[in-house]
Structure formats: structure tokens, C-alpha cells
Design a protein around this motif. Structure first.
Motif, PDB file in Angstrom:
ATOM      1  N   ASN A 125      11.105  -0.977 -10.387  1.00  0.00           N
ATOM      2  CA  ASN A 125      12.356  -1.393  -9.973  1.00  0.00           C
ATOM      3  C   ASN A 125      12.412  -3.110  -9.407  1.00  0.00           C
ATOM      4  OD1 ASN A 125      14.702   0.706  -9.366  1.00  0.00           O
ATOM      5  ND2 ASN A 125      12.644   1.517  -9.427  1.00  0.00           N
ATOM      6  N   TYR A 126      11.223  -3.378  -9.080  1.00  0.00           N
ATOM      7  CA  TYR A 126      10.978  -4.739  -8.777  1.00  0.00           C
ATOM      8  C   TYR A 126       9.951  -5.505  -9.493  1.00  0.00           C
ATOM      9  CZ  TYR A 126      13.248  -2.741  -4.559  1.00  0.00           C
ATOM     10  OH  TYR A 126      14.298  -1.981  -3.926  1.00  0.00           O
ATOM     11  N   ALA A 127      10.086  -5.376 -10.744  1.00  0.00           N
ATOM     12  CA  ALA A 127       9.260  -5.912 -11.864  1.00  0.00           C
ATOM     13  C   ALA A 127       9.308  -7.557 -11.591  1.00  0.00           C
ATOM     14  CB  ALA A 127       9.355  -5.445 -13.115  1.00  0.00           C
ATOM     15  N   GLN A 128      10.462  -8.015 -11.366  1.00  0.00           N
ATOM     16  CA  GLN A 128      10.733  -9.483 -11.290  1.00  0.00           C
ATOM     17  C   GLN A 128       9.701 -10.079 -10.399  1.00  0.00           C
ATOM     18  OE1 GLN A 128      12.727  -7.099 -10.040  1.00  0.00           O
ATOM     19  NE2 GLN A 128      14.282  -7.984  -8.403  1.00  0.00           N
ATOM     20  N   TYR A 129       9.431  -9.451  -9.589  1.00  0.00           N
ATOM     21  CA  TYR A 129       8.323  -9.870  -8.348  1.00  0.00           C
ATOM     22  C   TYR A 129       6.957  -9.750  -8.577  1.00  0.00           C
ATOM     23  CZ  TYR A 129      12.777 -10.008  -5.705  1.00  0.00           C
ATOM     24  OH  TYR A 129      14.140  -9.857  -5.268  1.00  0.00           O
ATOM     25  N   LYS A 130       6.915  -9.090  -9.654  1.00  0.00           N
ATOM     26  CA  LYS A 130       5.227  -8.874 -10.197  1.00  0.00           C
ATOM     27  C   LYS A 130       4.584  -8.495  -8.709  1.00  0.00           C
ATOM     28  CE  LYS A 130       4.932 -12.308 -13.937  1.00  0.00           C
ATOM     29  NZ  LYS A 130       6.493 -12.556 -14.114  1.00  0.00           N
ATOM     30  N   PRO A 131       4.895  -7.313  -8.144  1.00  0.00           N
ATOM     31  CA  PRO A 131       4.253  -6.809  -6.912  1.00  0.00           C
ATOM     32  C   PRO A 131       2.792  -6.328  -7.253  1.00  0.00           C
ATOM     33  CG  PRO A 131       5.985  -5.210  -7.845  1.00  0.00           C
ATOM     34  CD  PRO A 131       6.144  -6.413  -8.744  1.00  0.00           C
ATOM     35  N   LYS A 132       2.181  -6.711  -6.232  1.00  0.00           N
ATOM     36  CA  LYS A 132       0.921  -6.395  -6.226  1.00  0.00           C
ATOM     37  C   LYS A 132       0.979  -5.145  -5.448  1.00  0.00           C
ATOM     38  CE  LYS A 132      -4.008  -7.544  -5.177  1.00  0.00           C
ATOM     39  NZ  LYS A 132      -4.852  -8.240  -4.770  1.00  0.00           N
ATOM     40  N   THR A 133       0.446  -3.940  -6.091  1.00  0.00           N
ATOM     41  CA  THR A 133       0.208  -2.771  -5.312  1.00  0.00           C
ATOM     42  C   THR A 133      -1.031  -1.891  -5.491  1.00  0.00           C
ATOM     43  OG1 THR A 133       1.167  -1.376  -7.327  1.00  0.00           O
ATOM     44  CG2 THR A 133       2.802  -2.210  -5.511  1.00  0.00           C
ATOM     45  N   THR A 134      -1.200  -0.860  -4.566  1.00  0.00           N
ATOM     46  CA  THR A 134      -2.390  -0.118  -4.588  1.00  0.00           C
ATOM     47  C   THR A 134      -1.785   1.289  -4.123  1.00  0.00           C
ATOM     48  OG1 THR A 134      -4.536   0.103  -4.080  1.00  0.00           O
ATOM     49  CG2 THR A 134      -3.450  -0.624  -2.547  1.00  0.00           C
ATOM     50  N   TYR A 135      -2.470   2.318  -4.487  1.00  0.00           N
ATOM     51  CA  TYR A 135      -2.163   3.527  -3.850  1.00  0.00           C
ATOM     52  C   TYR A 135      -3.286   4.299  -2.964  1.00  0.00           C
ATOM     53  CZ  TYR A 135      -2.357   8.666  -3.963  1.00  0.00           C
ATOM     54  OH  TYR A 135      -2.410  10.101  -3.528  1.00  0.00           O
ATOM     55  N   ILE A 162       1.025  -1.088  -0.020  1.00  0.00           N
ATOM     56  CA  ILE A 162      -0.138   0.146  -0.055  1.00  0.00           C
ATOM     57  C   ILE A 162       0.901   1.162   0.104  1.00  0.00           C
ATOM     58  CG2 ILE A 162      -1.821   1.263   1.310  1.00  0.00           C
ATOM     59  CD1 ILE A 162      -2.744  -1.493   2.503  1.00  0.00           C
ATOM     60  N   CYS A 163       0.949   2.077  -1.104  1.00  0.00           N
ATOM     61  CA  CYS A 163       1.820   3.188  -1.412  1.00  0.00           C
ATOM     62  C   CYS A 163       0.963   4.433  -0.947  1.00  0.00           C
ATOM     63  CB  CYS A 163       2.339   3.066  -2.803  1.00  0.00           C
ATOM     64  SG  CYS A 163       3.237   1.528  -3.128  1.00  0.00           S
ATOM     65  N   ASP A 164       1.661   5.270  -0.165  1.00  0.00           N
ATOM     66  CA  ASP A 164       0.892   6.536   0.088  1.00  0.00           C
ATOM     67  C   ASP A 164       1.349   7.612  -1.022  1.00  0.00           C
ATOM     68  OD1 ASP A 164       3.394   7.666   0.927  1.00  0.00           O
ATOM     69  OD2 ASP A 164       2.868   7.352   3.033  1.00  0.00           O
ATOM     70  N   SER A 165       2.028   7.103  -1.805  1.00  0.00           N
ATOM     71  CA  SER A 165       2.338   8.070  -3.181  1.00  0.00           C
ATOM     72  C   SER A 165       2.497   7.352  -4.562  1.00  0.00           C
ATOM     73  CB  SER A 165       4.023   8.727  -2.829  1.00  0.00           C
ATOM     74  OG  SER A 165       4.526   9.025  -3.777  1.00  0.00           O
ATOM     75  N   LYS A 166       1.898   8.072  -5.480  1.00  0.00           N
ATOM     76  CA  LYS A 166       1.817   7.452  -6.817  1.00  0.00           C
ATOM     77  C   LYS A 166       3.249   7.214  -7.372  1.00  0.00           C
ATOM     78  CE  LYS A 166      -2.722   9.146  -7.898  1.00  0.00           C
ATOM     79  NZ  LYS A 166      -3.408  10.254  -8.432  1.00  0.00           N
ATOM     80  N   ASN A 167       4.156   8.153  -6.807  1.00  0.00           N
ATOM     81  CA  ASN A 167       5.525   8.173  -7.365  1.00  0.00           C
ATOM     82  C   ASN A 167       6.050   6.825  -6.568  1.00  0.00           C
ATOM     83  OD1 ASN A 167       6.879  10.772  -9.036  1.00  0.00           O
ATOM     84  ND2 ASN A 167       4.864  11.157  -7.960  1.00  0.00           N
ATOM     85  N   ILE A 168       5.920   6.557  -5.541  1.00  0.00           N
ATOM     86  CA  ILE A 168       6.459   5.575  -4.869  1.00  0.00           C
ATOM     87  C   ILE A 168       6.045   4.093  -5.604  1.00  0.00           C
ATOM     88  CG2 ILE A 168       6.533   3.919  -2.724  1.00  0.00           C
ATOM     89  CD1 ILE A 168       8.471   6.263  -2.400  1.00  0.00           C
ATOM     90  N   GLU A 169       4.868   4.026  -5.927  1.00  0.00           N
ATOM     91  CA  GLU A 169       3.925   2.974  -6.376  1.00  0.00           C
ATOM     92  C   GLU A 169       4.677   2.738  -7.819  1.00  0.00           C
ATOM     93  OE1 GLU A 169      -0.543   1.062  -7.327  1.00  0.00           O
ATOM     94  OE2 GLU A 169       0.013   3.178  -7.410  1.00  0.00           O
ATOM     95  N   LYS A 170       4.756   3.857  -8.539  1.00  0.00           N
ATOM     96  CA  LYS A 170       5.842   3.714  -9.893  1.00  0.00           C
ATOM     97  C   LYS A 170       6.961   3.096  -9.676  1.00  0.00           C
ATOM     98  CE  LYS A 170       6.893   6.368 -13.903  1.00  0.00           C
ATOM     99  NZ  LYS A 170       7.330   7.529 -14.353  1.00  0.00           N
ATOM    100  N   TYR A 171       7.737   3.752  -8.599  1.00  0.00           N
ATOM    101  CA  TYR A 171       9.110   3.035  -8.454  1.00  0.00           C
ATOM    102  C   TYR A 171       9.154   1.638  -8.065  1.00  0.00           C
ATOM    103  CZ  TYR A 171      12.715   2.241  -5.164  1.00  0.00           C
ATOM    104  OH  TYR A 171      13.797   1.589  -4.394  1.00  0.00           O
ATOM    105  N   ILE A 172       8.206   1.280  -7.191  1.00  0.00           N
ATOM    106  CA  ILE A 172       7.890  -0.322  -6.636  1.00  0.00           C
ATOM    107  C   ILE A 172       7.810  -1.042  -7.971  1.00  0.00           C
ATOM    108  CG2 ILE A 172       6.745  -1.996  -5.547  1.00  0.00           C
ATOM    109  CD1 ILE A 172       8.514  -0.296  -3.535  1.00  0.00           C
ATOM    110  N   GLN A 173       7.054  -0.674  -8.931  1.00  0.00           N
ATOM    111  CA  GLN A 173       6.527  -1.438 -10.023  1.00  0.00           C
ATOM    112  C   GLN A 173       7.610  -1.498 -11.027  1.00  0.00           C
ATOM    113  OE1 GLN A 173       4.084  -3.518 -10.688  1.00  0.00           O
ATOM    114  NE2 GLN A 173       2.502  -2.755  -8.878  1.00  0.00           N
TER     115      GLN A 173
END
Length: 391
Positions: A179-189, A166-177
Motif C-alpha cells: 500500500n505504500y510502495a511509493q515510499y519504498k518502505p524498509k520493513t522487518t518482521y 518493525i511489523c509484528d505480523s507478516k500480513n501487516i508487513e505485506k500490507y505496508i509494502q
């Protein structure tokens, strides 16, 4: 069988909240709770609870079941130790209570190297691991290179093992997606919230008169900044640029600089103490007085560039008429066209320019920023979004 959704929150110092972003978040999440099917369990530091006169191992606050964790003073590793012990104890409680599909929500990415074995225990309970990645801790200048490497590696492992981030910033969510694409992270903002109520104090309130007289400050005649005095918040740039500017107004810094090496270094290099406009006034713990100080500043300066949505920025946008923000994605995402932006080494020019800003432009910016806070960053909205994902 208890059909409630049990949610264990790890990573804040605890509630009742005295200060701090995560502490305020947990306070508001429980205070504004609507869905009574959710039962919150909040990890607290024993020393933090003691400040509110709470000494019991278990206690209740805002309807949440809180539990204290004793944390020895082990230096920089204190927060890591606390998170590990708090999560272990939370898992123990969920097991003991036979909770049905419990959720463990960890705030920040401090315990990545230890999360694998703990995640296995969570899975054994048919539980889920939720993580708030916070900001870019590994980029903070206060950390040595080995510590930065630890934070980055820890972040990687927390992302890998999280069921959802759970990201409290859209920029952080984009960074996670990205930089860690290999884990296919499930994120939400879901944004961070802020208090929208105006100060109850007025110009003639004793607290107001006392503070302004003590610090020799006049209403609407100062630029303001509130926050931790650390390099990545660009205090050096703001002070140097303010010294270069032509303004006759003060620069009021509400921050704690006791035993601060960075403060001493900056004072020696810039000689800001020889300019009467620069005023370090310590901290202000009275929240109503702090609101009044924000509301009656000429402008707010914000230099944060590391990490997600900053609580002090939201507070400024909700209450200060004019906001001058460092031009980075995190700040633009929050304020959009409700603020003016500066690049490093251009702030003095902006300060000179806003000295002659017309009242229409100031009102326009103030209205936009206040509306954005009211529509997007109010605690009722934030709480509703959390209850949908947790419930």
C-alpha cells in the motif's frame, strides 16, 4: 563519549506494566535484556506510573531509564497528545545527554501529521526513527468516518518518515509494502511474544474455588473469550452463533462491559441475557488465575479481524487445549494448523462439531499450537531479534 546505543521507546502507557499489549512488550523487552550495550529510555504516562506508586519525573525499572509525561484529559486526542509530548521530551533528553546516533522507536501510527518536524530534529541528532505500525486502526468500527480518515492519513505519514518499520505480523508487513510502495518502505518482521509458563494454581486453590463458584462455572465445561468488547472483535457473531448452537456448555466472556453502548445494543437485539449459557464475568486482573481459566476451558473462541498479532490469541494458543479462530490471515499466520477456523455465520456448526471431537484430534491440535508458541513466540527469541536490530 558515551558509546551505548540509546533507544527511546514512545507509545506505551509505560512500565511497570499493568495490562495492555505494548505495555507488556516494553516490560518484557527490558526484563529479558541481554545486550547491556543498549540503554532503553521508556516514556510513561504519569497517571499509569501512579498506579504503581511512582510519582518521580524520572525513575528506573528493569534497568531502563523511564520518564513520566503529564497528559491532560483531552478525550480521544489524549493518546496523540501523549505521543507528541513524549517524543519531544525524548528528543530533548537525547540532545541534552549528547547521545550518539539515538534510536526513537514509536509504537503505533498516531502522530503522522506531526512527525515531519520531529523527524527533522531526530535527523539533526544523527538519530533514526523506528516505527511499529501496529494493526489497522483506521478500520476499527468504534471510530467515526473523519477519525478513520485521520488514522489512515497518519499511518501514511508515519510510513513515509520511518527509517524502518518493525511489523509484528507478516500480513501487516505485506500490507505496508503493497500500500505504500511509493515510499519504498524498509520493513522487518519481529513477532510479539507470550508467557509460556503454566499457572501455579490448582483446582483446590482458594482463588480458583472462589471464582468458579461465584460464576457457576465448571472446569472444562465452557468456551472462553478474553478481550475488549468492541464490534471488530466479532462478539455479535460469536454470541448469535453460540445461541444457535446445541452445546450445553457455557460461553464465558472475560471483558469489561461497564457503560458499553455496544453491549446494551447487543443485549437488546439478541436477548442473550435470557440464555443461561452466556456468562459475562467481568475482568480478571490476577494473571495466574486468568492462566488457569484459559488452561481449563473446553475451547477458546477468537474473533479478532483487525490488526496484527493479537496478545490474547498467543496466550490462548499457549494454554488452551482447543482454539476456534475467525478465518482471517492474521489468525492463520499465527496458529497455522494448530487451530480450527470458522467463517462468519458458520461458527454454530463448528461448535456442534467440536462437541464430539475425539481426544486424539484435540491433543494433536494442542501439541502443534503449544510448540508454535514455544518455538516462535517466546520472549527470549523476540528479545534477541530486537537486540540485533537495535544494538
Amino acid at each position: 563519549m558515551d558509546e551505548k546505543q540509546h533507544v527511546y521507546i514512545i507509545g506505551s502507557k509505560g512500565i511497570p506494566a499493568k495490562y495492555g499489549g505494548f505495555e507488556t512488550f516494553v516490560e518484557k523487552l527490558t526484563e529479558y535484556q541481554v545486550n547491556k550495550n543498549i540503554q532503553y529510555h521508556i516514556a510513561c504516562m504519569t497517571e499509569n506510573s501512579a498506579k504503581s506508586g511512582i510519582t518521580d519525573k524520572h525513575f528506573e525499572h528493569n534497568g531502563a531509564n523511564c520518564f513520566n509525561i503529564d497528559v491532560p484529559n483531552v478525550g480521544p486526542a489524549k493518546a496523540i497528545y501523549y505521543d507528541i509530548e513524549a517524543l519531544k521530551y525524548a528528543i530533548h533528553l537525547a540532545e541534552k545527554n549528547q547521545d550518539n546516533r539515538p534510536i526513537f522507536y514509536v509504537l503505533a501510527c498516531r502522530i503522522g501529521p506531526f512527525i515531519g518536524s520531529l523527524k527533522n530534529k531526530i535527523k539533526a541528532l544523527d538519530g533514526k526513527l523506528f516505527v511499529n505500525p501496529d494493526g489497522h486502526e483506521w478500520m476499527r468500527e468504534k471510530w467515526s468516518y473523519p477519525v478513520r480518515r485521520y488514522w489512515k492519513y497518519s499511518e501514511q505519514l508515519m510510513v513515509k518518515h520511518a527509517d524502518i518499520l518493525i511489523c509484528d505480523s507478516k500480513n501487516i508487513e505485506k500490507y505496508i509494502q503493497e500500500n505504500y510502495a511509493q515510499y519504498k518502505p524498509k520493513t522487518t518482521y519481529i513477532a510479539y511474544g507470550t508467557d509460556l509458563e503454566k499457572s501455579k494454581l490448582i483446582e483446590s486453590s482458594p482463588e480458583v474455588i472462589g471464582w468458579y463458584q461465584k460464576n457457576n462455572i465448571r472446569l472444562d465445561n465452557y468456551y472462553l473469550v478474553v478481550g475488549r468488547f468492541v464490534p471488530e472483535n466479532n462478539y455479535e457473531t460469536m454470541i448469535r452463533e453460540f445461541l444457535k448452537s446445541d452445546t450445553k456448555k457455557d460461553f464465558v466472556l472475560i471483558t469489561n462491559i461497564e457503560q458499553n453502548k455496544f453491549y446494551k445494543k447487543l443485549r437488546k437485539e439478541t436477548k442473550f441475557d435470557q440464555d443461561s449459557r452466556i456468562k459475562f464475568v467481568g475482568t480478571v486482573y490476577d494473571q495466574d488465575l486468568l492462566k488457569f481459566i484459559r488452561e481449563n476451558a473446553f475451547a477458546y473462541l477468537h474473533g479478532h479481524e483487525v490488526g496484527g498479532t493479537n496478545p490474547s490469541l498467543l496466550e490462548a494458543l499457549a494454554s488452551t487445549k482447543l482454539n476456534l479462530l475467525l478465518d482471517v490471515g492474521f489468525n492463520r499466520e499465527v496458529a497455522e494448523n494448530g487451530a480450527l477456523y470458522w467463517k462468519k455465520y458458520e461458527l454454530s456448526k463448528l461448535i456442534n462439531d467440536v462437541e464430539i471431537i475425539d481426544s486424539k484430534k484435540q491433543s494433536y491440535l494442542n501439541n502443534i499450537s503449544a510448540k508454535r508458541m514455544d518455538n516462535l513466540y517466546n520472549w527470549n527469541r523476540i528479545n534477541d531479534q530486537y537486540e540485533r536490530i537495535l544494538g
